[in-house]
Enzyme design. Structure first.
Site, PDB file in Angstrom:
ATOM      1  N   ASN A 152       0.873  -0.931  -0.213  1.00  0.00           N
ATOM      2  CA  ASN A 152       0.172  -0.163   0.006  1.00  0.00           C
ATOM      3  C   ASN A 152       0.624   0.659   0.218  1.00  0.00           C
ATOM      4  O   ASN A 152       0.710   2.301  -0.502  1.00  0.00           O
ATOM      5  CB  ASN A 152      -1.216   0.178   1.676  1.00  0.00           C
ATOM      6  CG  ASN A 152      -2.125  -0.942   1.706  1.00  0.00           C
ATOM      7  OD1 ASN A 152      -2.095  -2.142   0.317  1.00  0.00           O
ATOM      8  ND2 ASN A 152      -2.067  -1.338   2.438  1.00  0.00           N
TER       9      ASN A 152
ATOM     10  N   GLY B 245      -5.192   9.283  14.176  1.00  0.00           N
ATOM     11  CA  GLY B 245      -6.213   9.114  13.261  1.00  0.00           C
ATOM     12  C   GLY B 245      -7.167  10.928  13.502  1.00  0.00           C
ATOM     13  O   GLY B 245      -6.729  11.585  12.585  1.00  0.00           O
TER      14      GLY B 245
ATOM     15  N   ASP C 161      -0.940   3.853   6.099  1.00  0.00           N
ATOM     16  CA  ASP C 161       0.439   3.418   4.864  1.00  0.00           C
ATOM     17  C   ASP C 161       0.159   4.659   3.771  1.00  0.00           C
ATOM     18  O   ASP C 161       1.433   4.604   3.741  1.00  0.00           O
ATOM     19  CB  ASP C 161       0.249   2.249   3.663  1.00  0.00           C
ATOM     20  CG  ASP C 161      -0.562   0.667   4.899  1.00  0.00           C
ATOM     21  OD1 ASP C 161       0.303   0.900   5.807  1.00  0.00           O
ATOM     22  OD2 ASP C 161      -1.389   0.400   4.527  1.00  0.00           O
TER      23      ASP C 161
HETATM   24  O1  KDG Z   1      -2.435  -0.726   6.865  1.00  0.00           O
HETATM   25  C1  KDG Z   1      -3.392  -1.912   6.205  1.00  0.00           C
HETATM   26  C2  KDG Z   1      -2.849  -3.325   5.945  1.00  0.00           C
HETATM   27  O2  KDG Z   1      -2.782  -3.453   7.396  1.00  0.00           O
HETATM   28  C3  KDG Z   1      -3.323  -4.224   5.556  1.00  0.00           C
HETATM   29  O3  KDG Z   1      -3.813  -3.670   3.738  1.00  0.00           O
HETATM   30  C4  KDG Z   1      -3.373  -5.600   5.844  1.00  0.00           C
HETATM   31  O4  KDG Z   1      -0.972  -5.698   5.327  1.00  0.00           O
HETATM   32  C5  KDG Z   1      -2.035  -6.435   6.052  1.00  0.00           C
HETATM   33  C6  KDG Z   1      -1.782  -6.357   7.405  1.00  0.00           C
HETATM   34  O5  KDG Z   1      -1.466  -7.225   7.277  1.00  0.00           O
HETATM   35  O6  KDG Z   1      -2.359  -6.146   8.224  1.00  0.00           O
END
Ligand code: KDG
Length: 310
Positions: free
Chosen positions: A39, A227, A257
């Site tokens: 991401n 947040g 991300d």
């Molecule tokens: O930040 C989003 C991610 O958490 C999601 O895409 C899934 O990478 C991931 C994870 O391992 O939780």
């Protein structure tokens, strides 16, 4: 040629429940792409910087959809290893209003077989920023060794290390997670924890105290992602409060991300650190306005326009 940013971690195909509630009641999912560092790479590329991704994927259809995604997003795939007879991990998101939970199917995935031998040393040493995360370390011991090895390569070559602790306590033992993440923070230049992760790691509640706690470990920059309350940015001798960027939130997946990607992209554009945090905050906020981790990540044009107006 090495891109200016290299990211390392695990991509996961995403199945996002289209209705609120437990997964045993859901019968419609939207398929998308996920995996925090993938991401991140998409965000960096949409925000106009050159990025390469390093990982292992299975020789399956889900792995192929990632190759298609990265190619269509102009992400360099030269060091993606397609592992024979292995699989690409997936996760399901169960939704509870704006919040969500992940159910992972990733144990023994191709990415979990990453090891130091997979790390393209020159590729990383010639970049300007290397990015990775706590999730990349959590997926297996060999992947964790690969992350530490890549960080050492970066540090020796004066490449900036960017790190998101992204604690996923479902994936590893709590004490090991804390030790490894804190050690990695002390080896990083830019650290991007969420408030929840930072409270857990530091044992502190106050955001200013948390920032001081992390900065004492050595990073040049800590951006605490609050947040809906914005960002608190610490840079060694200064602390800046970045106010939230108001949007109608649909799904927060991937926003952290996109923040990380927004920050390093702005940094490479030459912005001051405070401006980088403001830019990243806008990129993250826009990512919450649609469903899934990748689809709503905004382009440079969109973020630039809002950045200049605000
Ligand atoms: O930040 C989003 C991610 O958490 C999601 O895409 C899934 O990478 C991931 C994870 O391992 O939780």
């Amino acid at each position: 040629m090495t891109p200016e940013i290299v990211a390392l971690g695990e991509p996961l195909l995403e199945f996002n429940a289209m209705e609120s509630g437990p997964l045993d009641k859901v019968d419609k999912y939207e398929v998308g792409w996920g995996g925090d560092t993938s991401n991140f790479a998409v965000a960096v590329s949409r925000l106009g910087r050159k990025v390469g991704y390093v990982c292992r994927i299975g020789d399956d259809d889900f792995g192929q959809t990632f190759i298609n995604l990265w190619k269509s997003e102009s992400i360099d795939t030269k060091y993606i290893i397609k592992e024979k007879d292995s699989f690409t991990g997936i996760y399901f998101i169960s939704r509870h209003g704006e919040s969500h939970q992940f159910a992972y199917y990733r144990k023994d995935s191709a990415a979990s077989h990453l090891s130091p031998e997979d790390i393209p040393t020159d590729y990383i040493a010639n970049a300007r920023i290397f990015h990775t995360s706590g999730i990349s370390q959590a997926i297996s011991e060999s992947a964790c060794e690969a992350v530490f090895y890549a960080i050492e390569v970066a540090r020796k070559a004066d490449v900036l290390v960017s790190y998101d602790p992204n604690l996923r306590l479902k994936l590893w033992d709590e004490d090991r997670a804390r030790d490894i993440v804190m050690e990695t923070i002390s080896m990083s230049d830019f650290v991007f924890p969420s408030l929840d992760d930072a409270i857990y790691l530091s044992g502190l509640e106050d955001s200013y105290a948390i920032l001081e706690y992390f900065l004492e470990k050595g990073p040049k920059v800590v951006a605490l992602k609050l947040g809906e309350k914005g960002v608190l940015l610490g840079t060694g001798n200064q602390i800046f409060q970045i106010k939230p960027f108001q949007v109608d939130v649909v799904d927060t997946t991937g926003a952290g991300d996109a923040f990380d990607g927004g920050f390093v992209s702005a940094y490479l554009q030459g912005y001051q650190l405070k401006e980088c945090a403001k830019y990243a905050n806008i990129a993250a906020a826009l990512t919450t306005t649609g469903c899934g981790a990748v689809k709503p990540i905004p382009t440079k044009e969109k973020v630039d326009a809002l950045f200049l107006k605000n």
